[in-house]
Enzyme design. Structure first.
Site, PDB file in Angstrom:
ATOM      1  N   HIS A  15       4.650  13.838  12.736  1.00 56.10           N
ATOM      2  CA  HIS A  15       3.453  14.521  12.246  1.00 56.10           C
ATOM      3  C   HIS A  15       3.525  14.687  10.729  1.00 56.10           C
ATOM      4  O   HIS A  15       4.517  15.172  10.201  1.00 56.10           O
ATOM      5  CB  HIS A  15       3.339  15.892  12.926  1.00 56.10           C
ATOM      6  CG  HIS A  15       2.198  16.706  12.453  1.00 56.10           C
ATOM      7  ND1 HIS A  15       2.325  18.029  12.167  1.00 56.10           N
ATOM      8  CD2 HIS A  15       0.913  16.377  12.213  1.00 56.10           C
ATOM      9  CE1 HIS A  15       1.145  18.502  11.770  1.00 56.10           C
ATOM     10  NE2 HIS A  15       0.287  17.510  11.788  1.00 56.10           N
ATOM     11  N   ASP A  39      -4.183  13.217  11.437  1.00 56.45           N
ATOM     12  CA  ASP A  39      -3.788  14.614  11.278  1.00 56.45           C
ATOM     13  C   ASP A  39      -5.021  15.514  11.169  1.00 56.45           C
ATOM     14  O   ASP A  39      -5.825  15.370  10.252  1.00 56.45           O
ATOM     15  CB  ASP A  39      -2.912  14.753  10.033  1.00 56.45           C
ATOM     16  CG  ASP A  39      -2.175  16.065   9.972  1.00 56.45           C
ATOM     17  OD1 ASP A  39      -2.586  17.036  10.647  1.00 56.45           O
ATOM     18  OD2 ASP A  39      -1.170  16.145   9.246  1.00 56.45           O
ATOM     19  N   TYR A  95      -0.992   4.661  -5.689  1.00 55.31           N
ATOM     20  CA  TYR A  95       0.337   4.043  -5.686  1.00 55.31           C
ATOM     21  C   TYR A  95       1.441   5.102  -5.553  1.00 55.31           C
ATOM     22  O   TYR A  95       2.411   4.908  -4.818  1.00 55.31           O
ATOM     23  CB  TYR A  95       0.572   3.224  -6.956  1.00 55.31           C
ATOM     24  CG  TYR A  95      -0.200   1.928  -7.028  1.00 55.31           C
ATOM     25  CD1 TYR A  95      -0.456   1.161  -5.896  1.00 55.31           C
ATOM     26  CD2 TYR A  95      -0.664   1.457  -8.242  1.00 55.31           C
ATOM     27  CE1 TYR A  95      -1.156  -0.034  -5.974  1.00 55.31           C
ATOM     28  CE2 TYR A  95      -1.365   0.256  -8.331  1.00 55.31           C
ATOM     29  CZ  TYR A  95      -1.605  -0.477  -7.193  1.00 55.31           C
ATOM     30  OH  TYR A  95      -2.286  -1.666  -7.267  1.00 55.31           O
TER      31      TYR A  95
END
Length: 143
Positions: A22, A64, A113
């Site tokens: 998670h 999530d 990035y």
């Protein structure tokens, strides 16, 4: 062979998805994404479009529900408000395949990035459409 698992998901990617916990993040990168040099484990699915991989991953991995944005894309350099066609397609896939509705958030290129560097893994696809990159945050499967 296994049932009900999209056949484009390689054994290595299935292992990675199962090993993630998670809050861990997965990057789906296009053919131009610096998957090997960005830092985390890099997997390759050359020839597979990012949209096809996103749909396959979301059939197995929950997003999530405890964060504002469980999906992030890279902003267009010089035009942060632009929404490339592939990002529109990513949103359609999330709307129709993900277990929770989620709006995609965007990050400036270098912020994207930086976030990708801390991901659990990066999957480089054969996607040739520019800005075909998305970061997914894994959720929980309720009992």
């Amino acid at each position: 062979m296994l049932r009900n698992i999209p056949p484009i998901l390689s054994p290595e990617l299935l292992y990675t998805l199962r090993a993630m916990g998670h809050g861990d993040e997965l990057v789906i990168g296009d053919a131009n994404f610096p998957a090997e040099s960005i830092g985390p484990t890099a997997l390759r699915l050359d020839g597979i479009p990012a949209t096809q991989l996103l749909e396959a991953v979301l059939t197995l991995m929950p997003l999530d529900a405890f964060v504002d944005s469980p999906a992030h894309v890279m902003q267009v350099v010089g035009d942060p408000d632009a929404v490339p066609e592939i990002v529109q397609k990513f949103q359609e896939i999330i709307d129709t395949t993900a277990d929770i509705p989620a709006r995609i958030a965007s990050l400036e290129r270098f912020d994207f990035y930086d976030r990708a560097r801390t991901a659990f893994a990066v999957v480089q696809t054969g996607e040739t459409r520019l800005y075909g990159n998305i970061i997914l945050t894994k959720g929980v499967i309720a009992p």
